[in-house]
Design an enzyme around this catalytic site. Sequence first.
Site, mmCIF file in Angstrom:
data_model
loop_
_atom_site.group_PDB
_atom_site.id
_atom_site.type_symbol
_atom_site.label_atom_id
_atom_site.label_comp_id
_atom_site.label_asym_id
_atom_site.label_seq_id
_atom_site.Cartn_x
_atom_site.Cartn_y
_atom_site.Cartn_z
ATOM 1 N N ARG A 15 25.500 73.161 46.477
ATOM 2 C CA ARG A 15 24.633 72.602 47.523
ATOM 3 C C ARG A 15 23.300 73.334 47.625
ATOM 4 O O ARG A 15 22.734 73.427 48.714
ATOM 5 C CB ARG A 15 25.322 72.616 48.890
ATOM 6 C CG ARG A 15 26.431 71.600 49.053
ATOM 7 C CD ARG A 15 25.889 70.230 49.443
ATOM 8 N NE ARG A 15 26.959 69.235 49.376
ATOM 9 C CZ ARG A 15 27.633 68.782 50.428
ATOM 10 N NH1 ARG A 15 27.337 69.204 51.625
ATOM 11 N NH2 ARG A 15 28.586 67.882 50.266
ATOM 12 N N ARG A 68 20.137 71.099 53.281
ATOM 13 C CA ARG A 68 19.438 71.142 54.576
ATOM 14 C C ARG A 68 18.996 72.528 55.022
ATOM 15 O O ARG A 68 18.196 72.635 55.947
ATOM 16 C CB ARG A 68 20.331 70.512 55.656
ATOM 17 C CG ARG A 68 20.411 69.011 55.540
ATOM 18 C CD ARG A 68 21.592 68.451 56.301
ATOM 19 N NE ARG A 68 22.834 68.871 55.657
ATOM 20 C CZ ARG A 68 24.045 68.527 56.061
ATOM 21 N NH1 ARG A 68 24.196 67.799 57.146
ATOM 22 N NH2 ARG A 68 25.108 68.929 55.400
ATOM 23 N N ARG A 92 13.776 64.648 52.352
ATOM 24 C CA ARG A 92 14.778 63.727 52.874
ATOM 25 C C ARG A 92 14.151 62.819 53.930
ATOM 26 O O ARG A 92 14.428 61.618 53.983
ATOM 27 C CB ARG A 92 15.925 64.536 53.482
ATOM 28 C CG ARG A 92 17.095 63.738 53.990
ATOM 29 C CD ARG A 92 18.105 64.732 54.567
ATOM 30 N NE ARG A 92 19.309 64.119 55.061
ATOM 31 C CZ ARG A 92 19.422 63.544 56.242
ATOM 32 N NH1 ARG A 92 18.370 63.457 57.043
ATOM 33 N NH2 ARG A 92 20.581 63.034 56.618
ATOM 34 N N ASP A 109 25.758 62.219 45.030
ATOM 35 C CA ASP A 109 26.937 62.515 45.848
ATOM 36 C C ASP A 109 28.173 61.962 45.163
ATOM 37 O O ASP A 109 28.088 60.957 44.450
ATOM 38 C CB ASP A 109 26.802 61.913 47.251
ATOM 39 C CG ASP A 109 27.797 62.557 48.213
ATOM 40 O OD1 ASP A 109 27.483 63.626 48.759
ATOM 41 O OD2 ASP A 109 28.913 62.008 48.373
ATOM 42 N N TYR A 127 38.782 59.930 50.286
ATOM 43 C CA TYR A 127 37.736 59.339 51.141
ATOM 44 C C TYR A 127 37.861 57.808 51.160
ATOM 45 O O TYR A 127 37.646 57.170 52.192
ATOM 46 C CB TYR A 127 36.342 59.744 50.639
ATOM 47 C CG TYR A 127 35.988 61.183 50.956
ATOM 48 C CD1 TYR A 127 35.415 61.527 52.183
ATOM 49 C CD2 TYR A 127 36.228 62.213 50.058
ATOM 50 C CE1 TYR A 127 35.093 62.847 52.493
ATOM 51 C CE2 TYR A 127 35.912 63.533 50.349
ATOM 52 C CZ TYR A 127 35.350 63.833 51.569
ATOM 53 O OH TYR A 127 35.042 65.132 51.875
HETATM 54 O O1 CP3 Z 1 22.946 70.656 45.500
HETATM 55 C C1 CP3 Z 1 24.049 70.144 45.146
HETATM 56 O O2 CP3 Z 1 25.119 70.763 45.191
HETATM 57 C C2 CP3 Z 1 24.040 68.745 44.531
HETATM 58 C C3 CP3 Z 1 24.316 67.640 45.328
HETATM 59 C C4 CP3 Z 1 25.676 67.383 45.975
HETATM 60 C C5 CP3 Z 1 25.786 66.773 47.245
HETATM 61 N N1 CP3 Z 1 27.097 66.506 47.481
HETATM 62 C C6 CP3 Z 1 24.658 66.449 48.140
HETATM 63 C C7 CP3 Z 1 24.918 66.231 49.567
HETATM 64 C C8 CP3 Z 1 26.977 67.563 45.487
HETATM 65 C C9 CP3 Z 1 27.431 68.231 44.201
HETATM 66 C C10 CP3 Z 1 27.863 66.980 46.442
HETATM 67 C C11 CP3 Z 1 29.327 66.914 46.288
HETATM 68 C C12 CP3 Z 1 30.156 66.403 47.365
HETATM 69 N N2 CP3 Z 1 29.884 65.393 48.246
HETATM 70 C C13 CP3 Z 1 31.491 66.833 47.619
HETATM 71 C C14 CP3 Z 1 32.232 67.850 46.797
HETATM 72 C C15 CP3 Z 1 31.848 69.243 47.097
HETATM 73 C C16 CP3 Z 1 32.250 69.737 48.426
HETATM 74 O O3 CP3 Z 1 31.330 70.007 49.236
HETATM 75 O O4 CP3 Z 1 33.460 69.893 48.683
HETATM 76 C C17 CP3 Z 1 31.975 66.100 48.709
HETATM 77 C C18 CP3 Z 1 33.334 66.245 49.336
HETATM 78 C C19 CP3 Z 1 30.957 65.186 49.098
HETATM 79 C C20 CP3 Z 1 31.020 64.147 50.166
HETATM 80 C C21 CP3 Z 1 30.040 64.390 51.223
HETATM 81 N N3 CP3 Z 1 28.678 64.264 51.063
HETATM 82 C C22 CP3 Z 1 30.285 64.789 52.550
HETATM 83 C C23 CP3 Z 1 31.653 65.056 53.137
HETATM 84 C C24 CP3 Z 1 29.039 64.882 53.181
HETATM 85 C C25 CP3 Z 1 28.789 65.161 54.639
HETATM 86 C C26 CP3 Z 1 28.989 66.572 54.976
HETATM 87 C C27 CP3 Z 1 27.674 67.293 55.006
HETATM 88 O O5 CP3 Z 1 27.568 68.391 54.421
HETATM 89 O O6 CP3 Z 1 26.772 66.765 55.702
HETATM 90 C C28 CP3 Z 1 28.042 64.601 52.208
HETATM 91 C C29 CP3 Z 1 26.577 64.616 52.424
HETATM 92 C C30 CP3 Z 1 25.749 65.408 51.473
HETATM 93 N N4 CP3 Z 1 25.898 65.446 50.119
HETATM 94 C C31 CP3 Z 1 24.628 66.226 51.823
HETATM 95 C C32 CP3 Z 1 24.100 66.736 50.635
HETATM 96 C C33 CP3 Z 1 22.879 67.606 50.451
HETATM 97 C C34 CP3 Z 1 24.076 66.405 53.225
HETATM 98 C C35 CP3 Z 1 23.359 65.130 53.549
HETATM 99 C C36 CP3 Z 1 22.109 65.257 54.344
HETATM 100 O O7 CP3 Z 1 21.049 65.610 53.807
HETATM 101 O O8 CP3 Z 1 22.203 64.906 55.523
#
Ligand code: CP3
Length: 342
Positions: free
Chosen positions: A24, A28, A37, A74, A151
Amino acid sequence: MSHKTILRALAGETLPEPPIWMMRQAGRYLPEYRATREKAGDFLSLCYTPDLAAEVSLQPIRRYGFDAAILFADILLVPQALGADLWFETGEGPRLSVISGPGDLRRLKGRDDIHDRLAPVYETVRILARELPSAVTLIGFAGAPWTVASYMIAGRGTPDQGPAHALKAADRATFAALIDLLTGATIDYLSAQVEAGAEVVKLFDSWAGSLKGRDFDDFALAPAKAIIAALKARHPGLPVIAFPREAGPRYAGFARATGADCIALDSAVSPAWAAENVQTDGCVQGNLDPRHLVEGGPGLEAGVRAICDAFAGGPHIFNLGHGITPDADPANVERMIRAVRG
Ligand code: CP3
């Protein structure tokens, strides 16, 4: 021999200091991420706008000089490409249309129909392959079938994956068919990322830890093995990182059983245990607790040191045990990097 330290570690080389990137890392906690974003409008638009998605992948490379960039996308884009509805509730997380039985599964598209929807992701990879500094490795990724299925079945994130376990118990055939569909789609999706320029792929099984016994074998291990075998047949020599998060003792042997080149470790695993039981099979990645990047203080340097010392005798990529959180202090990331790079 590659000049890219991440590729050298993945090939099994013990380096004088570990290369480093962060789960990540585009996120944010960075003001420049929040600004981009905002420009995109919402998170999914950011994922599907190649110029902006590439921009947020590049931001942490510019700011910190990490050794790897990860594609910005994602894991839930694959269910959306298969026909599920997907949206993000602000402050809450993802929502999807629910798969509760064979009828819902039949309404999904086939694995061959995902690429139109995912074409912008492949374009993001092409931009990154062109624009990244030559020493930086480009990592593609997908969610592992079990985590993505959890999910799709619940329609949202769940603390214990209860709905997915319930469907598995009530209708194992439908559950297994969903896992098979996701396994095939994931092979094709990751393969397209590699064709677009990804040099490494990582499989995120964030909820692997809730699978026990035979279920772990059938739904964490077997799909990872099938995905890795198919990818390596299409792309000989492709390095693969597997992240069976919270697998605990099942981390041991996971690389051998699946063919993964590197195992990403969560922070619950002791580095000393992992050095003896996981690193003996090849590269490990991890595993600083992301809360150190919120708290800072002497615990941060001590945590980094303990991990680097424990893994110094074999191939290691420094990373967190899970994603950096939005409340992390960007200055602590700099301190972490300084501690890793001596
Ligand atoms: O920088 C990176 O790592 C690359 C991008 C990336 C994102 N999600 C961007 C993201 C990667 C590799 C993921 C993987 C992901 N997404 C996983 C597996 C890894 C883990 O964290 O366990 C999972 C379970 C998801 C599903 C997901 N996406 C959830 C549950 C959420 C909401 C929770 C949160 O952190 O807000 C997301 C949103 C998400 N994916 C964000 C980002 C940067 C936040 C979104 C935002 O900008 O509001």
